[in-house]
Write a protein that holds these residues in place. Structure first.
Motif, mmCIF file in Angstrom:
data_model
loop_
_atom_site.group_PDB
_atom_site.id
_atom_site.type_symbol
_atom_site.label_atom_id
_atom_site.label_comp_id
_atom_site.label_asym_id
_atom_site.label_seq_id
_atom_site.Cartn_x
_atom_site.Cartn_y
_atom_site.Cartn_z
ATOM 1 N N ALA A 149 -6.360 0.399 -15.523
ATOM 2 C CA ALA A 149 -5.928 -0.577 -14.514
ATOM 3 C C ALA A 149 -4.508 -0.319 -14.034
ATOM 4 O O ALA A 149 -4.181 -0.580 -12.869
ATOM 5 N N GLY A 150 -3.671 0.219 -14.919
ATOM 6 C CA GLY A 150 -2.264 0.413 -14.557
ATOM 7 C C GLY A 150 -1.973 1.676 -13.789
ATOM 8 O O GLY A 150 -0.866 1.834 -13.261
ATOM 9 N N LYS A 151 -2.956 2.603 -13.708
ATOM 10 C CA LYS A 151 -2.679 3.896 -13.094
ATOM 11 C C LYS A 151 -3.436 4.153 -11.792
ATOM 12 O O LYS A 151 -3.324 5.227 -11.215
ATOM 13 N N VAL A 152 -4.207 3.169 -11.334
ATOM 14 C CA VAL A 152 -4.938 3.345 -10.083
ATOM 15 C C VAL A 152 -4.466 2.313 -9.068
ATOM 16 O O VAL A 152 -3.921 1.272 -9.427
ATOM 17 N N ASN A 153 -4.683 2.625 -7.799
ATOM 18 C CA ASN A 153 -4.306 1.701 -6.721
ATOM 19 C C ASN A 153 -5.449 0.777 -6.328
ATOM 20 O O ASN A 153 -5.242 -0.206 -5.618
ATOM 21 N N VAL B 262 -3.852 4.385 2.578
ATOM 22 C CA VAL B 262 -3.214 5.564 3.180
ATOM 23 C C VAL B 262 -2.650 5.239 4.565
ATOM 24 O O VAL B 262 -1.557 5.684 4.934
ATOM 25 N N ASN B 263 -3.379 4.419 5.329
ATOM 26 C CA ASN B 263 -2.957 4.058 6.687
ATOM 27 C C ASN B 263 -1.970 2.893 6.724
ATOM 28 O O ASN B 263 -1.662 2.372 7.806
ATOM 29 N N LYS B 264 -1.489 2.466 5.542
ATOM 30 C CA LYS B 264 -0.502 1.387 5.429
ATOM 31 C C LYS B 264 -1.024 0.057 5.944
ATOM 32 O O LYS B 264 -0.244 -0.824 6.346
ATOM 33 N N GLU B 265 -2.338 -0.113 5.906
ATOM 34 C CA GLU B 265 -2.932 -1.378 6.355
ATOM 35 C C GLU B 265 -3.023 -2.386 5.210
ATOM 36 O O GLU B 265 -3.182 -3.588 5.453
ATOM 37 N N SER B 266 -2.938 -1.913 3.990
ATOM 38 C CA SER B 266 -2.973 -2.811 2.835
ATOM 39 C C SER B 266 -2.194 -2.195 1.690
ATOM 40 O O SER B 266 -2.008 -0.974 1.619
ATOM 41 N N GLU B 267 -1.739 -3.066 0.809
ATOM 42 C CA GLU B 267 -1.026 -2.630 -0.397
ATOM 43 C C GLU B 267 -1.551 -3.473 -1.560
ATOM 44 O O GLU B 267 -0.890 -4.409 -2.022
ATOM 45 N N PRO B 268 -2.771 -3.167 -2.015
ATOM 46 C CA PRO B 268 -3.431 -4.047 -2.985
ATOM 47 C C PRO B 268 -2.787 -4.023 -4.361
ATOM 48 O O PRO B 268 -2.102 -3.074 -4.743
ATOM 49 N N VAL B 269 -3.048 -5.095 -5.111
ATOM 50 C CA VAL B 269 -2.627 -5.200 -6.508
ATOM 51 C C VAL B 269 -3.890 -5.353 -7.348
ATOM 52 O O VAL B 269 -4.953 -5.727 -6.852
ATOM 53 N N ILE B 270 -3.771 -5.049 -8.634
ATOM 54 C CA ILE B 270 -4.918 -5.128 -9.537
ATOM 55 C C ILE B 270 -4.614 -6.123 -10.654
ATOM 56 O O ILE B 270 -3.584 -6.030 -11.319
ATOM 57 N N ALA B 271 -5.527 -7.077 -10.833
ATOM 58 C CA ALA B 271 -5.416 -8.042 -11.921
ATOM 59 C C ALA B 271 -6.630 -7.895 -12.826
ATOM 60 O O ALA B 271 -7.766 -7.752 -12.340
ATOM 61 N N MET B 272 -6.417 -7.924 -14.130
ATOM 62 C CA MET B 272 -7.509 -7.762 -15.092
ATOM 63 C C MET B 272 -7.416 -8.816 -16.177
ATOM 64 O O MET B 272 -6.324 -9.209 -16.586
ATOM 65 N N ARG B 273 -8.560 -9.295 -16.607
ATOM 66 C CA ARG B 273 -8.615 -10.151 -17.786
ATOM 67 C C ARG B 273 -9.766 -9.686 -18.677
ATOM 68 O O ARG B 273 -10.915 -9.677 -18.266
ATOM 69 N N LEU C 4 -9.868 -9.350 -2.712
ATOM 70 C CA LEU C 4 -10.397 -8.393 -1.733
ATOM 71 C C LEU C 4 -11.691 -7.791 -2.275
ATOM 72 O O LEU C 4 -12.688 -7.699 -1.564
ATOM 73 N N ILE C 5 -11.648 -7.369 -3.536
ATOM 74 C CA ILE C 5 -12.820 -6.791 -4.200
ATOM 75 C C ILE C 5 -12.807 -7.235 -5.655
ATOM 76 O O ILE C 5 -11.827 -7.016 -6.369
ATOM 77 N N THR C 6 -13.888 -7.865 -6.084
ATOM 78 C CA THR C 6 -14.024 -8.277 -7.479
ATOM 79 C C THR C 6 -15.056 -7.393 -8.165
ATOM 80 O O THR C 6 -16.111 -7.108 -7.601
ATOM 81 N N SER C 7 -14.747 -6.974 -9.381
ATOM 82 C CA SER C 7 -15.679 -6.188 -10.185
ATOM 83 C C SER C 7 -15.835 -6.852 -11.544
ATOM 84 O O SER C 7 -14.850 -7.254 -12.169
ATOM 85 N N TYR D 267 -11.614 -2.762 -26.756
ATOM 86 C CA TYR D 267 -13.010 -2.927 -26.361
ATOM 87 C C TYR D 267 -13.277 -4.361 -25.935
ATOM 88 O O TYR D 267 -12.692 -5.300 -26.455
ATOM 89 N N GLY D 268 -14.185 -4.527 -24.994
ATOM 90 C CA GLY D 268 -14.601 -5.855 -24.589
ATOM 91 C C GLY D 268 -14.972 -5.899 -23.125
ATOM 92 O O GLY D 268 -14.730 -4.953 -22.368
ATOM 93 N N SER D 269 -15.578 -7.006 -22.710
ATOM 94 C CA SER D 269 -15.918 -7.206 -21.309
ATOM 95 C C SER D 269 -14.639 -7.475 -20.512
ATOM 96 O O SER D 269 -13.579 -7.732 -21.085
ATOM 97 N N ALA D 270 -14.767 -7.423 -19.185
ATOM 98 C CA ALA D 270 -13.574 -7.613 -18.356
ATOM 99 C C ALA D 270 -13.954 -8.046 -16.955
ATOM 100 O O ALA D 270 -15.062 -7.805 -16.485
ATOM 101 N N VAL D 271 -12.999 -8.711 -16.313
ATOM 102 C CA VAL D 271 -13.065 -9.006 -14.884
ATOM 103 C C VAL D 271 -11.855 -8.346 -14.246
ATOM 104 O O VAL D 271 -10.733 -8.469 -14.751
ATOM 105 N N VAL D 272 -12.086 -7.619 -13.154
ATOM 106 C CA VAL D 272 -10.991 -6.965 -12.444
ATOM 107 C C VAL D 272 -11.013 -7.408 -10.990
ATOM 108 O O VAL D 272 -12.052 -7.359 -10.331
ATOM 109 N N VAL D 273 -9.872 -7.842 -10.514
ATOM 110 C CA VAL D 273 -9.735 -8.298 -9.131
ATOM 111 C C VAL D 273 -8.730 -7.411 -8.412
ATOM 112 O O VAL D 273 -7.603 -7.230 -8.876
ATOM 113 N N VAL D 274 -9.157 -6.839 -7.297
ATOM 114 C CA VAL D 274 -8.245 -6.150 -6.387
ATOM 115 C C VAL D 274 -7.897 -7.162 -5.307
ATOM 116 O O VAL D 274 -8.785 -7.661 -4.591
#
Length: 499
Positions: A150-154, A182-193, A228-231, A244-251
């Motif tokens: 989570a800390g090394k991807v955009n 790349v086109n500077k249209e967004s600058e997303p952040v990643i949150a994980m629990r 923007l995108i939930t996984s 180890y464990g389940s997770a929710v990740v929000v972009v």
């Protein structure tokens, strides 16, 4: 605009006795260079490439390889994959500037000496592109999310289906996200629990049940702009590793808002933990159901998920066949079963089609049981290649090696040299068997088989059998996972553990 594209996918099972080698990747597929951009199969990498072409970006291919699920990679295999990727990333840099990277991972691949192989591969990519070049990845929902990933991807995008049928769409969405960065249209952040719980794969489908309801909540959050995108990542159940464990990740576009949404959905996942229980049938109960349903026009589909190659098991268990024969079902039912047993295949091929043979079958790779002696007729010999529709990605070629159908009364036993995803009826059809006409069909798959088999029957049951991917998690010899962990523990403050 030059975008580097690639992928390395394998789902490991800590309890499988078989180590994964580079040859296992080559047996499934291992493509490089321009071949990667021209492949016909519809998976996430094709989604990457189609979206990039649509936006007139230059595609810089590296490698895309995948192996059937099995045990952890050998240290040698992982080092070979890293070395190949390293060379191809260096060539991409030497060919000009890199504006972004799209990479497909599974997320549950582990190797000898490395629990977080995806984190290690992401670090390798970062060494070539630096910290400022955007990197977006795709993941299977059974990924084990780590802080390093989570800390090394955009950005990251998980499949939104299980059974998985949205590989291509996931690639399209990930490429769209990367292009917006790349086109500077967004600058997303990643949150994980993280959530300290394991979800049985057999009751983890995303279109119904508890995870279906959770996905509806995730979509509402996206519609409200919380994400923007939930996984959702209900982790692969057969990994015995530390982080180890389940997770929710929000972009998202706002860090505080994204974290609130990740926390909300993680809380809902925990609240639903009791809803994931799996009803298991004995082989005797399953055979009785098949007898009762004879003449209904639909087969009873039984899953020996404990021996699922798609979950990393060896696929060589004879447990179901043994009990069916003990019950005399070869005289009462028409059924289809499969089993990995290369020596038995070789013996049957040497005997020839039409020959009656006595074979020792089962547990040719693992020591979790003993072979049985069976007598039958060699009905069919095949090369083991077939086009998958629903087992992984559309138009992927399955390669189970040489194979034979051994006819034992009404039971058709498909013996194969190599383990393969068994959740697609195309496997049986490739050797002249039609699952729709049988009284029962056995698959070795936890859930992915539903994508195709639910079209054939609504009589689907999971068996209580021994194996490396048992639905009964209490049977598995976990040693390294952090405790407390549901379902082994309950009534603890999970939120403190997941911070």
């Amino acid at each position: 605009m030059r975008i580097v594209v690639g992928g390395i996918l394998q789902e490991s099972n800590s309890f499988s006795p078989k180590k994964t080698t580079v040859q296992d990747f080559r047996n499934y597929f291992y493509i490089t260079g321009e071949e990667l951009t021209e492949a016909a199969f519809e998976n996430e990498v094709k989604g990457f490439c189609d979206q990039l072409r649509l936006n007139q970006a230059e595609i810089v291919p590296t490698l895309f390889c995948m192996a059937v699920s099995s045990g952890p990679l050998s240290a040698t295999a992982f080092n070979e994959l890293k070395a190949d990727l390293d060379i191809r990333l260096q060539a991409a840099r030497d060919g000009g500037g890199v504006d972004g990277v799209l990479f497909a991972f599974h997320g549950a691949m582990v190797a000898e000496g490395c629990d977080d192989t995806e984190g290690e591969l992401i670090a390798l990519i970062r060494r070539h592109i630096g910290e400022q070049t955007p990197l977006v990845i795709t993941l299977d929902p059974h990924a084990n999310m780590t802080a390093r990933i989570a800390g090394k991807v955009n950005g990251l995008v998980g499949y939104k289906t299980f059974p998985h049928i949205d590989f291509y769409e996931t690639g399209l969405q990930a490429a769209g996200l990367l292009l917006s960065i790349v086109n500077k249209e967004s600058e997303p952040v990643i949150a994980m629990r993280k959530v300290p719980m394991i979800v049985p794969a057999e009751n983890g489908q995303f279109h119904s049940g508890p995870l279906g309801a959770l996905w509806e909540e995730a979509r509402r959050g996206e519609q409200r702009g919380e994400s923007l995108i939930t996984s959702l990542f209900p982790v692969q159940p057969w990994l015995d590793i530390e982080e180890y464990g389940s997770a929710v990740v929000v972009v998202g576009s706002d860090r505080e808002r994204a974290q609130r949404e990740a926390d909300r959905l993680a809380g809902l996942l925990w609240e639903k933990r009791y809803e994931f229980g799996v009803e298991l049938l004995t082989v005797d109960e399953a055979m009785e159901l098949a007898l009762r349903c004879q003449g209904s026009g639909k087969p009873v589909v039984i899953s020996d998920s404990a021996d699922s190659p798609g979950a990393g098991s060896t696929g060589d268990s004879n447990f179901v066949l043994r009990r069916a024969l003990e019950l005399g079902m070869e005289h009462k039912l028409s059924g289809m079963l499969s089993m990995v047993d290369a020596p038995a295949v070789d013996t049957a091929i040497r005997a020839g089609v039409g020959s009656s043979v006595t074979l020792s079958v089962g547990y040719s790779q693992s020591s979790q049981g003993t072979p049985i002696e069976v007598f039958g007729k060699v009905r069919t010999i095949g090369d083991g290649e077939f086009v998958m529709v629903g087992a992984h990605a559309k138009n992927t070629v399955g390669r189970m090696g040489r194979c034979v159908v051994l006819q034992i009364g009404g039971l058709s036993v498909l013996l194969q040299e190599r383990a393969i995803f068994t959740g697609d009826p195309a496997m049986y059809r490739s050797v002249g068997l039609e699952p729709a006409t049988a009284d029962f069909v056995m698959v070795k798959s936890a859930n992915q088989f539903r994508a195709q088999y639910e079209r054939l029957s609504n009589k689907i049951f999971i068996l209580d059998t021994p194996g490396s991917s048992s639905a009964n998690l209490f049977d598995m010899p976990f040693k390294r996972i952090a405790r407390p962990m549901y379902p082994f523990d309950d009534h603890f403050d999970w939120q403190q553990l997941s911070l």
